[in-house]
Design a protein around this motif. Structure first.
Motif, PDB file in Angstrom:
ATOM      1  N   ASP A 252       0.843  -1.194   0.000  1.00 46.37           N
ATOM      2  CA  ASP A 252       0.000   0.000   0.000  1.00 46.37           C
ATOM      3  C   ASP A 252       0.879   1.246   0.000  1.00 46.37           C
ATOM      4  OD1 ASP A 252      -2.318  -1.536   0.148  1.00 46.37           O
ATOM      5  OD2 ASP A 252      -2.235  -1.596   2.347  1.00 46.37           O
ATOM      6  N   SER A 254       0.677   5.747  -0.485  1.00 52.54           N
ATOM      7  CA  SER A 254      -0.180   6.937  -0.556  1.00 52.54           C
ATOM      8  C   SER A 254       0.215   7.773  -1.763  1.00 52.54           C
ATOM      9  CB  SER A 254      -0.037   7.777   0.717  1.00 52.54           C
ATOM     10  OG  SER A 254      -0.446   7.038   1.848  1.00 52.54           O
ATOM     11  N   GLU A 255      -0.802   8.251  -2.476  1.00 50.61           N
ATOM     12  CA  GLU A 255      -0.544   9.065  -3.659  1.00 50.61           C
ATOM     13  C   GLU A 255      -1.718  10.006  -3.869  1.00 50.61           C
ATOM     14  OE1 GLU A 255      -0.494   7.838  -8.141  1.00 50.61           O
ATOM     15  OE2 GLU A 255       1.511   7.425  -7.329  1.00 50.61           O
ATOM     16  N   SER A 258      -4.769   9.585  -1.714  1.00 51.29           N
ATOM     17  CA  SER A 258      -5.443   8.294  -1.873  1.00 51.29           C
ATOM     18  C   SER A 258      -4.421   7.178  -1.690  1.00 51.29           C
ATOM     19  CB  SER A 258      -6.087   8.181  -3.255  1.00 51.29           C
ATOM     20  OG  SER A 258      -5.096   8.248  -4.267  1.00 51.29           O
ATOM     21  N   LYS A 260      -3.156   3.444  -3.005  1.00 56.17           N
ATOM     22  CA  LYS A 260      -3.227   2.447  -4.063  1.00 56.17           C
ATOM     23  C   LYS A 260      -2.260   1.318  -3.735  1.00 56.17           C
ATOM     24  CE  LYS A 260       0.256   4.238  -7.288  1.00 56.17           C
ATOM     25  NZ  LYS A 260       0.503   4.641  -8.698  1.00 56.17           N
ATOM     26  N   THR A 261      -2.427   0.194  -4.373  1.00 54.49           N
ATOM     27  CA  THR A 261      -1.570  -0.965  -4.143  1.00 54.49           C
ATOM     28  C   THR A 261      -0.719  -1.228  -5.372  1.00 54.49           C
ATOM     29  OG1 THR A 261      -3.274  -2.492  -4.930  1.00 54.49           O
ATOM     30  CG2 THR A 261      -3.225  -2.013  -2.561  1.00 54.49           C
TER      31      THR A 261
END
Length: 836
Positions: A252, A254-255, A258, A260-261
């Protein structure tokens, strides 16, 4: 101890309360002794020593309310308070009460309050015991308990466990999202701690999570953490079998507010940058020098002070290699071990030039220590020979002396001390002194004519040390000059293994005051003088003093010895002749100059990882050979033989022997700051070829603060001789030590100990039967000392006082056991840190 045993253990147990004296666990009706299971219980009986709750009895000695008890005592008799105020003053009486209260608090802290039975804690213990069985596969286990109260305010608790049928792992399926991670796991799944057919154990799942994490982080998965691993266990309608799913999800990140994986990928090193002179002040300055060496980029703000090879050979992170945690750790340890840098800083960043997200850049920041170092030290100490001593010294250090991270150290040292053995001849307090200097040069490699990296690779942290030293001692009369030199290799094959090879180790000892021998070794002189007086008619009167009561030193006693050697027995009977020969042989050996040219190898295995590791094993083995090369070269070098038909080199008979030492130390931590420690030691040194005895500096002694504490150092042995000489030594030693260590209160600890051991002569030129080891029956000469001690822990070292009692003395003819087991004959041993 007997007095404490007779004390009332329930003295501080109130009516309606019960002292817990024993826990017993029954599994399917059978009593068990599983230590781990008993550790699940919240309430444990008071700690016992030899079956007696010593600390409970100490606690009971304190007054429960010392302030009111002191007040009652002051007011118990009319006029007592007024008399005390007149004698001490009211303020001092108040302080006396505070001191009384403080003393009782100290006693309480040294003791242990009674363990009062609590039903709530007993129930919680049963629940915790059930959880323990659950975590070991007995999912349907049942627990219960029974409290047995006795009329004397004591109680015991029986715990009953019915485990029922255990659950067995049936299937294990890996569900790993990342292809790279799954590929790594599949290659090594046979090493899993969780296997089909094994009983379910939570501990094995924890160990497997650690294994997978370590495996992944040493296989390129830089961002992997243990929290990504989870297990799902299915026991529904499986018939006491468990189907397990190993689940490892993607990473996981953070971007843009949000999450994302992304899959875990194997990372490789695209670049290694090393800043050799980094500091916080220079962080914004431009780097002026850039060097590329073997795919390493070396940067410096100033002129590069190091040979590139010296730095890069200590770095295990290489361009093109897969990322590995262990390479990072090895680099940390090696760079830190060089002694020329402060603790290094290593960081990894994603390579911004890489579109595949599989490249890392390694940046290593090195902060050099000061080029020169100067240190001083001053210490007070007590040793086996010195009653009191003051040591002082200085050390001048040059780091990176040749640009290859070498360290050159010049040290000067000195000491003065006081010894009762020397005080007989000089009416001064400080009658012992030593002055010396050492020069040491250390290289961070194995300096050898041929490349040995395949045998000792650089990950073993190899070092080469060249050392020379000179010292002069004015000790207890036989003043000495000492020259030493050594060429040493050290390396560490693993975290618990260490090796040292002295390729050459030279020691030359020159005695400066041989004529003072019999002033020092008075016991030997007294025996020789007695023999002379028994045969005074055969001896010239000039050998004696004016009263004909004592041989003169040195002329008279030396002339008498010369006559014994040259004229036979001079009418001495066999016993006198044998005793005189033994005295003469010892004098010749202890006053002769020694030349030792040796090689030795030391093997050390130590499972202790840090200062706080209380349970560990340490094994040390050392083998040494001396004089073999010189013996082979002597005929070719044309060396002359002396009167003993042995070769001399520079006028000194060189020593030839083989020596072996083995030592095993084991510590068991029992919990509650209690430890059992044991040590086994065996050593033997056998002379041959050019020698028929072992030099004093390479022989063994017994007794002292770190050995058999029932005897002073050098006072025990050899064999059953009774330590008739001032400094008794021999070439065979056996020793066994055991200690039970426990906390009293705070930083004060105590111990009870048993020491067993002795020294003997074997296969040398000593023929005295009582001093030699000829068969296993001589093991009856093993002396036993026992006692107790106090230790105060100052964090950085421990101050120790041990009281040793002679428990079994093999030299006693009438009563060997407990004859001198009393405080009149106690031996006080003062030491720094634990004896082993």
């Amino acid at each position: 101890m007997a007095i404490l045993g007779a004390c009332n253990a329930v003295k501080r147990v109130d009516d309606g309360e019960y002292l817990l004296t024993e826990n017993t666990i029954f599994e399917d009706g059978e009593k068990i002794s599983n230590k781990v299971a008993y550790n699940q219980l919240y309430q444990k009986p008071n700690i016992e020593l030899l079956g007696i709750p010593m600390r409970l009895h100490i606690y009971n000695l304190a007054k429960p309310h010392p302030d009111s008890a002191f007040t009652r005592w002051v007011n118990k008799k009319p006029g007592r308070k007024e008399n005390l105020i007149d004698f001490l003053s009211e303020k001092q009486l108040y302080r006396l009460g505070e001191s009384y209260e403080g003393l009782n608090n100290i006693i309480k802290d040294a003791g242990q309050p009674p363990t009062i039975l609590e039903k709530k804690l007993t129930q919680e213990s049963a629940d915790r015991l059930k959880a323990y069985y659950y975590n070991n596969g007995w999912f349907n286990a049942e627990t219960d308990f029974e409290i047995k109260k006795e009329e004397n305010k004591r109680a015991t608790v029986d715990y009953f466990v019915i485990p029922k049928k255990p659950y067995i792992i049936d299937s294990l399926e890996a569900k790993i999202a990342s292809k790279d991670a799954d590929s790594i796991y599949q290659r090594t799944k046979w090493n899993s701690f969780v296997k089909s057919g094994d009983q379910f154990k939570t501990l094995n799942f924890n160990k497997e999570r650690q294994r997978i994490t370590q495996l992944f982080r040493n296989s390129g998965l830089y961002y992997f953490e243990q929290e990504y691993i989870s297990y799902i266990a299915d026991t529904v309608n499986t018939g006491h079998k468990v189907n397990v799913d190993l689940v490892i999800k993607d990473r996981d990140i953070s971007e843009n507010d949000s999450i994302k994986t992304i899959p875990f990928k194997v990372k490789t090193i695209s670049e290694v940058n090393i800043v050799t002179d980094y500091s916080y002040k220079k962080r914004d300055e431009p780097i002026l020098h850039d060097t590329i060496y073997n795919n390493f980029h070396l940067y410096s703000f100033d002129e590069l002070d190091y040979k590139p090879k010296a730095i890069t050979s200590s770095v295990f992170i290489k361009k093109g290699d897969v990322y590995k945690d262990k390479n990072r750790a090895l680099t940390y340890n090696r760079l830190n071990g060089l002694g020329v840098f402060k603790y290094p800083d290593i960081e990894y960043i994603d390579d911004p030039r890489d579109s595949t997200n599989t490249k890392l850049i390694a940046n290593i920041f090195l902060s050099p220590k000061e080029k020169f170092g100067l240190s001083y030290n001053l210490e007070a100490f007590r040793s086996n020979i010195q009653d009191f001593g003051i040591g002082f010294g200085t050390s001048f250090l040059i780091r990176n002396v040749f640009g290859g991270a070498e360290i050159l150290e010049l040290a000067a040292r000195g000491s003065i001390g006081s010894s009762k053995d020397a005080a007989e001849n000089e009416d001064v307090f400080f009658n012992i002194s030593e002055i010396g200097a050492d020069l040491k040069l250390t290289f961070p490699k194995i300096a050898f004519p041929i490349n040995v990296e395949k045998i000792i690779p650089k990950y073993m942290s190899p070092f080469t040390t060249m050392r020379v030293g000179l010292s002069k001692q004015t000790n207890i009369g036989l003043d000495k000059q000492n020259f030493t030199a050594a060429y040493t290799y050290k390396w560490e094959p693993s975290e618990i293994l260490g090796h040292q090879l002295d390729l050459i180790n030279v020691q030359y000892v020159r005695n400066l005051n041989v004529e003072n021998y019999f002033n020092v070794y008075r016991n030997s002189f007294d025996e020789l003088n007695r023999i002379a007086l028994n045969n005074i008619d055969q001896i010239p009167a000039t050998y004696f003093n004016g009263e004909n009561t004592e041989l003169t030193i040195p002329d008279g006693v030396n002339n008498f010895i010369s006559d014994i050697k040259n004229q036979g027995n001079l009418g001495l009977d066999n016993e006198e002749q044998q005793e005189a020969n033994s005295i003469i042989e010892r004098k010749d050996r202890l006053t002769e100059n020694n030349l030792i040219v040796a090689s030795n190898f030391t093997y050390l295995k130590n499972t202790k990882r840090n200062l706080y590791d209380l349970e560990y094993t340490q094994f040390r083995g050392k083998i040494e050979f001396a004089g073999n090369t010189l013996s082979l070269l002597s005929p070719m070098l044309g060396l002359e033989k002396n009167e003993n038909d042995n070769y001399d080199l520079f006028g000194v008979q060189f020593s030839q022997y083989a020596k072996l030492e083995l030592s095993l130390i084991k510590h068991w931590y029992l919990g509650q700051q209690t430890t059992v420690a044991v040590r086994l030691f065996g050593g033997v040194a056998l002379p041959y070829g050019n020698s028929n005895s072992i030099p004093f500096s390479r022989s063994f002694f017994a007794g002292g603060a770190n050995d058999n504490r029932g005897w002073q150092a050098y006072d025990l042995g050899p064999g059953s001789t009774g330590g008739v000489n001032e400094f008794n030594e021999a070439n065979l030693k056996l020793a066994f030590n055991a200690e039970y260590r426990f906390n009293l209160f705070g930083d004060l600890f105590s111990a009870v100990f048993v020491d067993v051991g002795n020294i003997w002569h074997v296969l040398d030129n000593v023929e005295e039967e009582a001093a030699t080891f000829t068969s296993f029956s001589d093991l009856s000469d093993l002396a036993i000392g026992s006692g107790f001690g106090l230790r105060y822990d100052l964090d950085f070292f421990v101050i120790r006082l041990d009281l040793g009692f002679k428990t079994y003395a093999p030299a006693n003819d009438d009563q060997k056991w407990f004859r001198d087991y009393n405080f009149k004959n106690v031996v006080y041993n003062i030491g720094i840190n634990y004896p082993f």
